[in-house]
Design a protein around this motif. Structure first.
Motif, mmCIF file in Angstrom:
data_model
loop_
_atom_site.group_PDB
_atom_site.id
_atom_site.type_symbol
_atom_site.label_atom_id
_atom_site.label_comp_id
_atom_site.label_asym_id
_atom_site.label_seq_id
_atom_site.Cartn_x
_atom_site.Cartn_y
_atom_site.Cartn_z
ATOM 1 N N PRO A 172 0.952 -1.157 -0.049
ATOM 2 C CA PRO A 172 -0.020 -0.074 -0.016
ATOM 3 C C PRO A 172 0.830 1.172 0.025
ATOM 4 N N PRO A 173 0.065 2.466 -0.263
ATOM 5 C CA PRO A 173 0.920 3.752 -0.227
ATOM 6 C C PRO A 173 1.621 3.886 1.417
ATOM 7 N N ALA A 174 3.021 4.183 1.222
ATOM 8 C CA ALA A 174 3.504 4.653 2.359
ATOM 9 C C ALA A 174 3.013 5.448 3.285
ATOM 10 N N SER A 175 2.746 5.221 4.563
ATOM 11 C CA SER A 175 2.284 5.940 5.526
ATOM 12 C C SER A 175 2.813 5.712 6.927
ATOM 13 N N ALA A 176 2.775 6.726 7.550
ATOM 14 C CA ALA A 176 3.294 6.468 9.247
ATOM 15 C C ALA A 176 2.188 5.985 9.933
ATOM 16 N N ASP A 177 1.007 5.896 9.624
ATOM 17 C CA ASP A 177 -0.167 5.164 10.169
ATOM 18 C C ASP A 177 -0.570 3.897 9.388
ATOM 19 N N PRO A 178 -0.321 2.834 10.539
ATOM 20 C CA PRO A 178 -0.726 1.463 9.905
ATOM 21 C C PRO A 178 -2.201 1.455 9.391
ATOM 22 N N GLU A 179 -3.064 2.234 9.995
ATOM 23 C CA GLU A 179 -4.735 2.234 9.725
ATOM 24 C C GLU A 179 -4.990 2.734 7.980
ATOM 25 N N ALA A 180 -3.928 3.412 7.736
ATOM 26 C CA ALA A 180 -4.094 4.073 6.488
ATOM 27 C C ALA A 180 -3.963 2.896 5.403
ATOM 28 N N ALA A 186 -7.963 -4.496 2.631
ATOM 29 C CA ALA A 186 -9.504 -5.103 2.525
ATOM 30 C C ALA A 186 -9.786 -5.328 1.049
ATOM 31 N N ALA A 187 -9.174 -4.216 0.078
ATOM 32 C CA ALA A 187 -9.500 -4.385 -1.379
ATOM 33 C C ALA A 187 -8.865 -5.654 -1.843
ATOM 34 N N LEU A 188 -7.590 -5.832 -1.373
ATOM 35 C CA LEU A 188 -6.937 -7.209 -1.966
ATOM 36 C C LEU A 188 -7.539 -8.280 -1.403
ATOM 37 N N ARG A 189 -8.016 -8.407 -0.238
ATOM 38 C CA ARG A 189 -8.816 -9.429 0.051
ATOM 39 C C ARG A 189 -10.040 -9.776 -0.800
ATOM 40 N N GLU A 190 -10.950 -8.748 -1.196
ATOM 41 C CA GLU A 190 -11.934 -9.095 -1.714
ATOM 42 C C GLU A 190 -11.721 -9.526 -3.254
ATOM 43 N N LEU A 191 -10.748 -8.899 -3.851
ATOM 44 C CA LEU A 191 -9.966 -9.479 -5.189
ATOM 45 C C LEU A 191 -9.584 -11.116 -5.022
ATOM 46 N N ALA A 192 -9.130 -11.358 -3.951
ATOM 47 C CA ALA A 192 -8.645 -12.780 -3.938
ATOM 48 C C ALA A 192 -9.981 -13.775 -3.802
ATOM 49 N N ARG A 193 -10.693 -13.188 -2.968
ATOM 50 C CA ARG A 193 -12.062 -14.132 -2.296
ATOM 51 C C ARG A 193 -12.848 -14.206 -3.957
ATOM 52 N N GLU A 194 -13.100 -13.175 -4.754
ATOM 53 C CA GLU A 194 -13.867 -13.100 -5.967
ATOM 54 C C GLU A 194 -13.278 -14.141 -6.733
ATOM 55 N N ARG A 195 -12.035 -14.548 -6.792
ATOM 56 C CA ARG A 195 -11.257 -15.571 -7.643
ATOM 57 C C ARG A 195 -10.811 -16.877 -6.900
ATOM 58 N N GLY A 196 -11.127 -16.866 -5.774
ATOM 59 C CA GLY A 196 -11.016 -18.262 -5.102
ATOM 60 C C GLY A 196 -9.370 -18.315 -4.726
ATOM 61 N N LEU A 197 -8.794 -17.483 -4.629
ATOM 62 C CA LEU A 197 -7.283 -17.709 -4.458
ATOM 63 C C LEU A 197 -6.906 -17.813 -2.975
ATOM 64 N N GLU A 198 -6.016 -18.614 -2.931
ATOM 65 C CA GLU A 198 -5.703 -18.784 -1.192
ATOM 66 C C GLU A 198 -4.791 -17.945 -0.470
ATOM 67 N N HIS A 199 -3.680 -17.314 -1.154
ATOM 68 C CA HIS A 199 -3.082 -16.598 -0.450
ATOM 69 C C HIS A 199 -2.927 -14.866 -0.550
ATOM 70 N N LEU A 200 -2.813 -14.260 0.342
ATOM 71 C CA LEU A 200 -2.723 -12.761 0.491
ATOM 72 C C LEU A 200 -1.372 -12.343 1.239
ATOM 73 N N SER A 201 -0.420 -11.910 0.327
ATOM 74 C CA SER A 201 0.968 -11.584 0.869
ATOM 75 C C SER A 201 0.645 -10.133 1.212
ATOM 76 N N MET A 202 0.699 -9.632 2.468
ATOM 77 C CA MET A 202 0.453 -8.132 2.737
ATOM 78 C C MET A 202 0.910 -7.993 4.235
ATOM 79 N N GLY A 203 1.484 -6.674 4.246
ATOM 80 C CA GLY A 203 1.820 -6.378 5.762
ATOM 81 C C GLY A 203 3.249 -6.635 5.618
ATOM 82 N N THR A 204 4.022 -5.518 6.370
ATOM 83 C CA THR A 204 5.284 -5.452 6.769
ATOM 84 C C THR A 204 5.516 -5.113 8.183
ATOM 85 N N SER A 205 6.541 -4.992 8.443
ATOM 86 C CA SER A 205 6.706 -4.365 9.998
ATOM 87 C C SER A 205 5.924 -3.300 10.506
ATOM 88 N N GLN A 206 5.764 -2.697 9.336
ATOM 89 C CA GLN A 206 4.838 -1.361 9.860
ATOM 90 C C GLN A 206 3.447 -1.468 9.907
#
Length: 227
Positions: A172-180, A186-206
């Motif tokens: 996602p776009p860089a931000s100091a606020d994790p909530e951003a 959530a949008a990536l999750r929906e894209l994967a769900r609609e296509r029946g895909l297993e993995h969501l690689s998202m989230g870093t230390s921040q």
């Protein structure tokens, strides 16, 4: 330019790993979006871009099982030295001319984002590690110059892929606020769900906890493991 990490201690990395696991379990328990398949643990991938080859045995001693490398030549060197210690993924920008160096060694490529990379993957399919799968990288925010395909091209790349598509990845776009990061996860999750895909690689230390709350199956962690 960031410096290579030195002075890694197994006991410190182990303590950080245990803390991350506990936090991830808690994040999953408080979010319906993360509970789609609660039987499968979220995978903690240790990003090793700034970990020198000589530091890798420390990670193994600390209990790290999955690592991700950003550069094809570094991947080759580290696997030559310590390949048996971990499961390996490739998480960096996938350059077509480097595909042949990557496919024999990894279980997942997280960063497929172009037709040219897919064509090159197809050319080297016979040299790939058995069971190799890919993730399509999605540029959800449409940031200029950033890797990833727009959401409307995901189906096109899935159709073109020689290898099974296991899921999606985003930064996602860089931000100091994790909530951003939450709307993009959530949008990536929906894209994967609609296509029946297993993995969501998202989230870093921040922002890994927000990613887990939104359904991440793999989080890519560097600083939070090593500090």
């Amino acid at each position: 330019m960031a410096q290579l990490i030195s002075g890694l201690r197994a006991e410190r990395v182990r303590a950080n790993l245990e803390r991350l696991r506990e936090e991830i379990v808690a994040a999953r328990s408080r979010s319906p979006a993360a509970a789609v398949d609660a039987r499968r643990p979220v995978e903690i991938l240790a990003a090793t871009k700034y970990v020198p080859a000589e530091g890798l045995p420390v990670l193994a001693e600390a209990g790290i099982e999955l690592v991700g490398e950003n550069r094809a030549q570094d991947l080759q060197g580290k696997i030559a030295a310590h390949g048996e210690l971990f499961e390996w993924d490739f998480i960096g920008a996938l350059q077509s001319r480097r595909v042949r160096l990557i496919v024999p060694h990894v279980r997942l490529i997280h960063s497929v984002a172009s037709e040219s990379a897919l064509r090159e993957l197809g050319r080297h399919a016979e040299h790939a590690r058995p069971g190799l799968r890919i993730l399509i990288e999605v540029n959800l925010a449409g940031e200029p110059g950033k890797a990833g395909v727009p959401p409307e091209r995901v189906d096109e790349l899935i159709e073109l892929s020689t290898f099974p598509v296991a899921g999606l990845m985003t930064m996602p776009p860089a931000s100091a606020d994790p909530e951003a990061s939450r709307p993009w996860f959530a949008a990536l999750r929906e894209l994967a769900r609609e296509r029946g895909l297993e993995h969501l690689s998202m989230g870093t230390s921040q922002d890994y906890l927000v990613a887990v709350e939104e359904g991440a199956t793999i989080v890519r962690i560097g600083t939070s493991l090593y500090d």
